[in-house]
Design a protein around this motif. Structure first.
Motif, short mmCIF file in Angstrom:
data_model
loop_
_atom_site.label_atom_id
_atom_site.label_comp_id
_atom_site.label_asym_id
_atom_site.label_seq_id
_atom_site.Cartn_x
_atom_site.Cartn_y
_atom_site.Cartn_z
N VAL A 30 0.85 -1.19 0.00
CA VAL A 30 0.00 0.00 0.00
C VAL A 30 0.89 1.24 0.00
N ASP A 31 0.29 2.37 -0.41
CA ASP A 31 0.99 3.65 -0.32
C ASP A 31 0.54 4.39 0.94
N GLN A 32 0.88 5.67 1.05
CA GLN A 32 0.53 6.43 2.24
C GLN A 32 -0.98 6.55 2.44
N ASP A 33 -1.73 6.67 1.35
CA ASP A 33 -3.19 6.75 1.47
C ASP A 33 -3.76 5.46 2.05
N GLY A 34 -3.28 4.34 1.52
CA GLY A 34 -3.74 3.05 2.04
C GLY A 34 -3.34 2.86 3.48
N TYR A 35 -2.13 3.25 3.79
CA TYR A 35 -1.65 3.16 5.18
C TYR A 35 -2.56 3.94 6.12
N ALA A 36 -2.87 5.19 5.73
CA ALA A 36 -3.68 6.05 6.59
C ALA A 36 -5.08 5.48 6.80
N SER A 37 -5.68 4.94 5.75
CA SER A 37 -7.04 4.40 5.85
C SER A 37 -7.07 3.15 6.72
N ILE A 38 -6.10 2.27 6.54
CA ILE A 38 -6.05 1.03 7.32
C ILE A 38 -5.74 1.35 8.78
N ALA A 39 -4.82 2.29 9.01
CA ALA A 39 -4.46 2.68 10.37
C ALA A 39 -5.65 3.31 11.09
N ALA A 40 -6.49 4.04 10.35
CA ALA A 40 -7.66 4.69 10.96
C ALA A 40 -8.65 3.64 11.46
N VAL A 41 -8.88 2.60 10.66
CA VAL A 41 -9.80 1.53 11.08
C VAL A 41 -9.20 0.79 12.27
N ALA A 42 -7.88 0.57 12.25
CA ALA A 42 -7.22 -0.11 13.36
C ALA A 42 -7.38 0.69 14.65
N ALA A 43 -7.31 2.01 14.55
CA ALA A 43 -7.48 2.85 15.74
C ALA A 43 -8.90 2.74 16.29
N GLU A 44 -9.90 2.71 15.40
CA GLU A 44 -11.29 2.55 15.83
C GLU A 44 -11.48 1.20 16.53
N LEU A 45 -10.88 0.15 15.94
CA LEU A 45 -10.99 -1.19 16.51
C LEU A 45 -10.33 -1.22 17.89
N ALA A 46 -9.17 -0.57 18.01
CA ALA A 46 -8.48 -0.52 19.29
C ALA A 46 -9.34 0.15 20.36
#
Length: 426
Positions: A218-234
């Motif tokens: 993934v690029d930075q956009d993909g990283y940011a989107s996946i990290a955002a969902v991970a933060a919600e899950l956390a």
């Protein structure tokens, strides 16, 4: 069974005794002697096992360890995926598997939790709803199994698992240790080993975004989107909203699929086509093989149908799936003399190696300093670098090259090295 020996000669008695001792060994499917059957672990809850005696060149099977194999899911059948797709003596084409474990050790496949594979729950029975109940069911099973197979009481016992088994196996080992301490059974439990484990779901999930970015998937956009969902899950996990966290976990996989173009979760380097629909343990060819060949060979045509994936098992455990089990491993290391092992195929995304390393580094136990100061060494097979291992304080970690979630399938040579290192067979 009650037998009247009055009037039976010594030679007849000895022949009868030999027969009774051999009753547990049968011919199932594939080479070597086997045994299989059911144990009622709770009222209306029937657990199925399939024992494969080793085919090693030994004078008695008890000369080799007994290895229990637990599948993940939760709800994937050990008797199917484990036996015929990973480590059994034959595959679903009926061909010999060169890398099978039965040639080295005795292997016991258990369909756990109840409702998985050939295991079943009667109308008046109950499915499990937490990992402690899974562990207690397995302990109840072992009490019955060891009564039937008393020679295994003194044989070194090792519990191996993968994926969700990374939560089931440690707690099973701990409860089995407690039962042994209470003199409820006799066994020679030596180790518990978890492969690409779902032991700390949060650590695993938080590793997705950086792992994919560093691999260039993934690029930075993909990283940011996946990290955002991970933060919600956390946030949901910290709040104890387990079912909501499960929904976000499903959303996570959808976001990953969108930004990666459908990377294969179980091995990021495996070639996949757009129409490939792989589901762990749910290969239609395997299902057909189990329902026809295996069910008939084991004489189970009158029993409930073998299930590749019982959705009820998964749903009943819904509140449990994202809970961590690291504290159980800590108890094993602090309260027992058992050896604990972790192995991880470094190409796996579902249970990404960086997440596993993170919870191991954070875990605290009495002899952790011995592990932390131990060297991390490469291991080679036929001069080929297959991975790395680090051992100390009764804890071992193996990083495996050219392997994803299913190490035994992707790199059987490395897995054989791990099996020998842990069990010291032969």
């Amino acid at each position: 069974m009650e037998i009247n020996f009055h009037g039976i000669g010594l030679s007849c008695f000895l022949l009868l005794l030999q027969f009774l001792n051999r009753m547990e060994a049968r011919r199932g499917l594939g080479p070597g002697e086997q045994d299989w059957g059911y144990v009622e672990v709770r009222k209306g809850s029937q657990m199925f096992y399939w024992l494969h005696y080793t085919t090693a060149n030994v004078s008695a099977f008890a000369e080799r360890p007994l290895v229990i194999w637990l599948q993940g899911g939760p709800g994937i059948a050990s008797t199917g995926t484990g036996c015929f797709e990973q480590l059994g003596a034959i595959d679903i084409d009926g061909k010999s598997r060169e890398s099978n474990w039965v040639q080295h050790v005795n292997v016991l496949f258990i369909d756990s939790p109840v409702g998985t594979g050939y295991s079943y729950v009667e109308p008046h029975g109950r499915y499990v709803e937490n990992n402690t109940q899974i562990a207690l069911d397995l302990v109840t099973f072992m009490k019955s199994f060891l009564i039937r197979h008393k020679k295994f009481e003194s044989v070194p016992l090792h519990i191996f698992s993968e994926s969700y088994g990374g939560k089931m196996a440690p707690e099973f080992a701990l409860e089995l240790h407690y039962a042994k301490e209470r003199h409820e059974l006799r066994c020679n439990l030596r180790s518990v080993v978890v492969g690409n484990p779902w032991t700390s779901p949060l650590d695993t999930t938080l590793a997705y975004a950086p792992y994919l970015l560093q691999l260039g998937i993934v690029d930075q956009d993909g990283y940011a989107s996946i990290a955002a969902v991970a933060a919600e899950l956390a946030a949901s996990i910290y709040a104890g909203k387990w079912l909501h966290a499960m929904e976000q976990s499903s959303k996570m996989q959808e976001v990953i699929a969108t930004y990666t173009g459908g990377v294969f979760l179980y091995n990021t380097q495996r070639p996949v086509r757009l129409d490939d629909d792989y589901r762990y343990g749910e290969d239609p060819q395997l299902r057909d093989f189990m329902l026809s060949n295996v069910t008939e060979a084991l004489g189970l045509t009158h029993m409930p149908v073998w299930m590749a994936q019982n959705a009820t098992v998964f749903i009943k455990l819904g509140r449990e799936i994202l809970k961590p089990a690291v504290h159980i491993i800590t108890k094993l290391l602090d309260e027992t003399q058992l050896r604990v092992g972790v192995y991880s195929g470094i190409l796996d995304l579902l249970c990404a190696t960086p997440g596993t390393v993170n919870w191991i580094n954070r875990m605290q136990w009495r002899n952790k300093h011995k592990y932390m100061t131990a060297p991390r060494l490469p291991f080679r097979i036929n001069d080929v670098l297959e991975g790395y291992q680090k051992e100390g304080g009764r804890f071992s970690m193996f990083w495996v090259y050219r392997a994803g979630h299913l190490v035994q399938q992707d790199n059987p040579a490395a897995m054989a090295h791990i099996l020998r290192t842990i069990t010291n067979f032969g």
